[in-house]
Design an enzyme around this catalytic site. Structure first.
Site, mmCIF file in Angstrom:
data_model
loop_
_atom_site.group_PDB
_atom_site.id
_atom_site.type_symbol
_atom_site.label_atom_id
_atom_site.label_comp_id
_atom_site.label_asym_id
_atom_site.label_seq_id
_atom_site.Cartn_x
_atom_site.Cartn_y
_atom_site.Cartn_z
ATOM 1 C CG MET A 75 29.117 9.394 40.141
ATOM 2 S SD MET A 75 30.504 10.183 39.253
ATOM 3 C CE MET A 75 31.824 9.019 39.573
ATOM 4 C CD GLU A 89 21.682 12.754 44.085
ATOM 5 O OE1 GLU A 89 22.104 11.903 44.877
ATOM 6 O OE2 GLU A 89 21.191 13.858 44.443
ATOM 7 N N PRO A 90 18.659 13.734 39.628
ATOM 8 C CG PRO A 90 16.553 12.745 39.886
ATOM 9 C CD PRO A 90 17.948 12.710 40.426
ATOM 10 C CB ALA A 105 32.328 18.591 48.504
ATOM 11 C CD GLU A 163 33.045 8.890 34.037
ATOM 12 O OE1 GLU A 163 31.902 8.964 33.548
ATOM 13 O OE2 GLU A 163 33.278 9.003 35.268
ATOM 14 N NE ARG A 176 24.072 10.545 -3.935
ATOM 15 C CZ ARG A 176 22.849 10.106 -4.185
ATOM 16 N NH1 ARG A 176 22.660 8.821 -4.485
ATOM 17 N NH2 ARG A 176 21.821 10.916 -4.132
ATOM 18 C CG HIS A 204 26.066 10.100 4.229
ATOM 19 N ND1 HIS A 204 27.243 10.329 4.909
ATOM 20 C CD2 HIS A 204 26.103 8.783 3.851
ATOM 21 C CE1 HIS A 204 27.957 9.217 4.945
ATOM 22 N NE2 HIS A 204 27.303 8.267 4.309
ATOM 23 N N GLY A 205 23.756 13.928 2.474
ATOM 24 C CA GLY A 205 22.498 14.491 1.980
ATOM 25 C C GLY A 205 21.300 13.884 2.702
ATOM 26 C CD GLU A 216 28.450 23.658 28.178
ATOM 27 O OE1 GLU A 216 28.121 23.891 27.005
ATOM 28 O OE2 GLU A 216 28.341 22.520 28.702
#
Length: 381
Positions: free
Chosen positions: A127, A129-130, A180, A244, A270, A340-341, A369
């Site tokens: 789907m 594209e650049p 479209a 999806e 820890r 976890h630092g 968005e």
């Protein structure tokens, strides 16, 4: 809170997938990351267990689960191991499968689906594209009719499974004047003259999934490889994007929840300033917030899964699940890295890799968005 969306059958299936992940995926995880691909042996193993054909009728080699919740369970268990695994396999069994099952002729089903189910054919969907990104209606790849064939020209990018896919579902413009409403889908197969792939893209995260650019230079695609009706491709994509997106939400949440569990265990072990780091009030409150966010989001996503299984999930609710789960996933993993630092910044720790892996979920399957835009339109704005 007790989840109610799954039955005993789903949980038995979950145990099977968890065992597959333990025996087949985990021992090879580092190699997959180094090679930037999941090897074909693993695809074949998944196919042998029936995982790749969950939505495919038995007559074409599938396991025909007849219940989307099995797809969701598979996505959850793969995502717990790695976001990339859920992505790569999900593109095949969860995203491409509906196109090949619902839009194809019996001849096409016989030609593609048996090997789709075994893992001999790995699929991708072209789907993006650049120049287009989330704007699917603006795609520039074209397909021009030439007798019984179509001549395809153009390119796609950021295609998951793109480097090793045997069959790519490609969206191409067939009637430019219709915008479209002038897009058609084609199955472009490995070996077709003029179909080439660029390098495996060097991503910030998810190295296990092979992601590539695809190029089409006068590729002659027979009309027998057209998927669905001419000029109905955009509608076909819009109809299948909710699956999806709910699938993405399922994986997003399972991925974040697994790392949060590991981080909680780490915070109990820890020590700093003579006590467990998790016992400091700030961290305790933070864990309370993170766990609640995960569980509240899980309730909404589970409702989305149940709705989709019943055939009632709306595109807007799928958009809500997709963007919110991606937002929560990234918030949770950012906090896990902080907890976890310095170790959280080391690639050898799963939390660091998960943090990198998750960033893309706010972009793919329609950026967050765009999801908000869809939701806003539904509000009449």
């Amino acid at each position: 809170m007790q989840r109610t969306v799954y039955t005993e059958d789903h949980e038995a299936f979950r145990a099977s997938v968890a065992e597959f992940v333990k025996r087949t995926i985990e021992p090879n995880a580092e190699r997959f990351a180094e090679e930037r691909a999941i090897d074909r042996e693993t695809w074949l193993a998944a196919g042998e267990l029936g995982y790749l054909g969950l939505g495919v009728p038995e007559e074409f080699g599938g396991s025909d689960a007849g219940d989307y919740r099995f797809n969701a369970v598979l996505g959850e268990e793969l995502a717990k191991a790695s976001a990339a695994l859920s992505s790569s396999f999900g593109i095949h069994y969860d995203v491409c499968a509906p196109y090949l099952v619902e839009l194809t002729t019996d001849e096409q089903k016989q030609r593609w689906l048996p090997k789709f189910c075994t893992g001999e054919i790995v699929t991708a969907i072209g789907m993006t594209e650049p120049s287009g990104g989330s704007d699917l209606a603006a795609l520039k790849t074209t397909a021009v009719r030439d007798g019984d064939d179509w001549i395809v020209n153009g390119s796609k990018t950021f295609i998951t499974n793109g480097f090793n896919a045997d069959l790519v579902i490609v969206a191409a413009r067939t009637s430019p004047e219709k915008k479209a409403k002038g897009i058609t889908l084609f199955a472009v197969e490995n070996g077709m003259d003029g179909f080439t792939r660029g390098r495996k893209l060097d991503k910030v995260g998810q190295p296990e999934s092979d992601t590539a650019e695809l190029f089409f230079d006068n590729v002659r695609v027979p009309d027998a490889n057209r998927i669905g009706e001419v000029d109905r491709g955009f509608i076909a994509m819009m109809e299948r994007l909710p699956q999806e997106r709910i699938g993405a939400a399922v994986s997003n949440l399972a991925h974040a929840a697994a790392i949060l569990d590991e981080t909680l265990a780490y915070a109990k072990e820890r020590k700093a300033f003579g006590q467990q780091i998790g016992s400091f009030q700030y961290n305790k409150f933070l864990f309370a917030e993170l766990v609640t966010k995960i569980e509240v989001t899980q309730a909404f996503v589970d409702q989305g899964v149940a709705a989709h299984a019943a055939g009632t999930l709306s595109a807007v609710d799928a958009a809500k699940a997709k963007w919110w789960s991606a937002q929560v996933q990234n918030e949770v993993l950012d906090a896990c890295v902080q907890l976890h630092g310095g170790y959280g910044y080391m690639r050898e720790y799963r939390v660091a890799r998960a943090w990198m892996d998750a960033r893309v979920t706010k972009i793919w399957a329609g950026s967050n968005e765009i999801m908000k835009e869809l939701i806003g339109r539904d509000l009449g704005l």
